[in-house]
Each structure stands twice: as structure tokens, then as C-alpha cells.
Enzyme design. Sequence first.
Site, PDB file in Angstrom:
ATOM      1  CG  MET A  76     -92.270 -11.027  21.893  1.00 13.79           C
ATOM      2  SD  MET A  76     -91.391 -10.007  23.094  1.00 13.79           S
ATOM      3  CE  MET A  76     -92.667  -9.728  24.320  1.00 13.79           C
ATOM      4  CG  HIS A  77     -95.976  -7.397  20.572  1.00 16.16           C
ATOM      5  ND1 HIS A  77     -96.063  -7.269  21.936  1.00 16.16           N
ATOM      6  CD2 HIS A  77     -94.763  -6.899  20.225  1.00 16.16           C
ATOM      7  CE1 HIS A  77     -94.959  -6.696  22.389  1.00 16.16           C
ATOM      8  NE2 HIS A  77     -94.152  -6.467  21.374  1.00 16.16           N
ATOM      9  CG  ASP A 233     -88.619 -11.805  19.350  1.00  9.86           C
ATOM     10  OD1 ASP A 233     -89.040 -11.141  20.322  1.00  9.86           O
ATOM     11  OD2 ASP A 233     -88.762 -11.431  18.170  1.00  9.86           O
TER      12      ASP A 233
END
Length: 484
Positions: A76-77, A233
Site C-alpha cells: 500500500m501507499h 495487501d
Amino acid sequence: MHLGIDLGTSAVKVCVLGPDGEVKATASAALTVSHPFEGASEQDCAAWWTATRRAVQEIDAALRGQVRAIGLSGQMHGAVLLDADRRPVRPVILWNDARATVECADILAAEPEAGEIAGAPPMPGFTAPKLLWLSRHEPESHARIAHVLLPKDYLGMRLHGRLVTDPSDAAGTSWYDERARRWSDRLCAVSATDPGWLPEVRHGTEAAGALLPGPAEELGLPAGIAVAAGGGDAAAGAVGIGAVSGGDGFISLGTSGQLFVTTPAYRPNLASRIHAYAHTVPGHWFQMAAMLNGARPIAWLAELFGRPIGALLAEAEAAPPGPLFLPYLTGERTPHGDTEIRAGFAGLGETTSQGSLMRSVVEAVAFTFADAVDALSAAGDMPDTLLAIGGGTRSDFLLQTIADVTGCRIGRTDGADIGPALGAARMAMVASGDASQSDAMTKPPVTRRFDPRRGEAERLKARLAAYRALYPALKSVQAAIGAR
């Protein structure tokens, strides 16, 4: 057959599910991370596609030819920045990058309700602060941005040609209004982001597009099959382990670590530094304690000594308690929100062995989950039984230590080490119409349980207290010498 692709930090993992929902094949391809300066963490998205090709091509061609849909999961991110021709503007700035500390404070000053809107206060690893940092430090790169994607969604674009994400990955950007489940114009405005750069949001079980002929040929898959939007995830791992109803919880032991509980409503709790995010499945959210260092310190120490992880873990289990270790190699989110703190051993002596150092690292990973349990308990309900996913679940010693320290019963299932890829494949089953959500997202049977041991729990209680005292002590030292 249904294919799940999980784009991790250290590897791309894939799995194939049969019509019965059983895993028929798995494969992986390694990735590397670059650190161009202290606190920076980047990857080349072209390497993601190369690794995806390698991993998928390891699957038997006969199985690949039967795949009916693809699902996606990913770290992520990360800020995947594309120009008007959909070419990368620069390397991807990852989830564990710490450069945007000042920008987080500036976003919060400009919009004090940013954390309430986005489910967590701005943190350097999130996507929005990275864009504000780029506007100040790389204005030429910022000026070229036409599209912003999350890592798995870049793979999705390569597969189906569209710009699509899901609610869970959108949630991790600090641009998403969690309660309303839409992009926030206000959060975009305070982070130098044009809302027009952001992708369409679809639930993870919805088809984002159809597999294009070119990538189908590269991967050896049938063209035209559905590609599900998938999930970040953490959320994909929840799908893989059946944590899709209120109160379902699990721990994830990958490069990073998570303690995750599904909730039926949006429940932000900023004081506990808990992430309150939209789930990838409709009508649900989750609360998550996020630790930047998961099982990574175990691999780090093995790499440092040039030894196999399994051999060191065996020595660790037989070793007596030794030094204390603070595992913050890349700072920490829950519970400290501290990007500057770094790792360190305390209490080294003449008799300290490699095994005792690894034992200290295993204990420290477990202690981070004790902190996570306390934070999540303060923020809401805390299950007393947790399933476990991620590569760290291969270690009985680690799982037993987590159970002893947290007081939670830990359960391991078959396929625990490929949890997000399994969840991605399950979302592909739903997107293709081959299964309903309730049929696809069942809880797998537990193959091994780790119950807390009273004697070990008592022994570790004193070490946990010392570990918690080590953070402020080392923080004062770190402030004196500066982060390195």
C-alpha cells in the site's frame, strides 16, 4: 482456475486456485529496494512487471491456460506517478519512505480534521504527503504528473489498460474520505494534488477491466478474462483468511506487520494511532495497527550474518534470553508515529551469540504486536484468537512467542505464507461470477494453534517492560546524534 497476484516489497507472489477453491500452484520472483538517501525507499515499477512475468511463467502452462480471471493485491501507499502518456515520471516512493515528515505536519496544520476524514493522521509513508514533498523538492517531476496509481493498480493498468483502484488502497493514501467512500477534494487541495489525477474506485470483487492481448501473450494467459480490482495487501490478506465480517481478526507477518480487525462501521481512533480504513469488500471497514518492521528484522539479521534464516532461528530457540532489541529499522507507526527512531541492541556482552541476538529480534517482533494489541484494545474490540498470514508464519518459534507475549491464541492455516495472493485469487473468483462472496471468502481450517504459555508469558512480561523503557531511552540518544 483463478490467478492471484500479490505485489509485495521483497517479491511478487502468485497463486492459482482450482474450481474447488484449493491452491493448485504458487510461485514468486524477488524484488529489490533502493535507498537513494537516508530515509528514502524506492522501487522501479518496470521491475514489478518483469517480476510478475517471471512469477506467472513459473506456473505450468496447462494451468495458466485454464485461468478464468485474475485478482490483484499489493503493497500500500506507494506513489506511482505517470505522465500524460502513462510513462513513469520517477521511481516509486514506497510505503516505508520517511522523507515527508514536515509535509505531514503541514497537511495537518492546513486541515486539522485530516485524520478524522482519512482514518489516520498524515504519516510520511502515505501517498498524499509524498505529493506535497515532490511539489517542493522535485517541482519538475510534480509538474509532469497526469495520473497517480497505487502499486497493484499499476500492474492492473499493464494488464487491462484502465486506471482503477479499490477502497482499501484508496484508504491508504490520505486522500480518501473513509466515511463517504470517495476522494476528498479538501485533502487533495492541502497536498498539492489534482483530484483529476486519481483513479476510479471499484470494490475489490468488481472487474476493473479485461486482460489485453499483449500482456496475455506475455503471461501465457487467455486474453479477455476479467481482472478484479483487488485490494491493498492488508485487505487482500483479510479476504484470503476470511476476515470479511465484523470482529474477524488476524496478524500479518511480512516485511511490515499488521494487526487487523474487520468492523461493520467506520471507527476512527486517532489517539491510538490505529488506521481506520474502508475494506475492499462492500459495506465494511477495518481497524489496523500498522508496524513498519514486521518480520523484516529477522531477515535483516540473517543477511547481516550471511546465514540462512532457518538455521539462526533454530539457534535462537535454544539460546538463553540475551540482549534487548528495538526493531525500528525504518522508524515506526503504531504506536509511536516516529519516523526518526532507529533500531538498536542493548545489553550486549562477551557471551552474546548470533543465536541469542536472533532470539532478541524474535522477541522484539512479538513485543511490537503486544503494543499493537494494547492500541487496538483501546480503539475497539480485540479478538482473543487471531489467524496469521505472511512469510513470518513459517516460524513456529515466532508465532509461539507472539502468542505468549500478547495472550492471544494464534492460528496458522495452509497457505498462510501467501495470504494476500490467495485473497486476490478469491476476489477473481467473485469478479468472474464463478463464486459468491460468501462462498469464496470462507475461513480456511487451522492446521496449527499456538496457545499462550503461562510460564513464558510471565518471563516475557519483565522483558516487555524493559523493551518499552528502551524506546524513550534510545529516542533521546537518537535525537542527540540524528537519524542515520
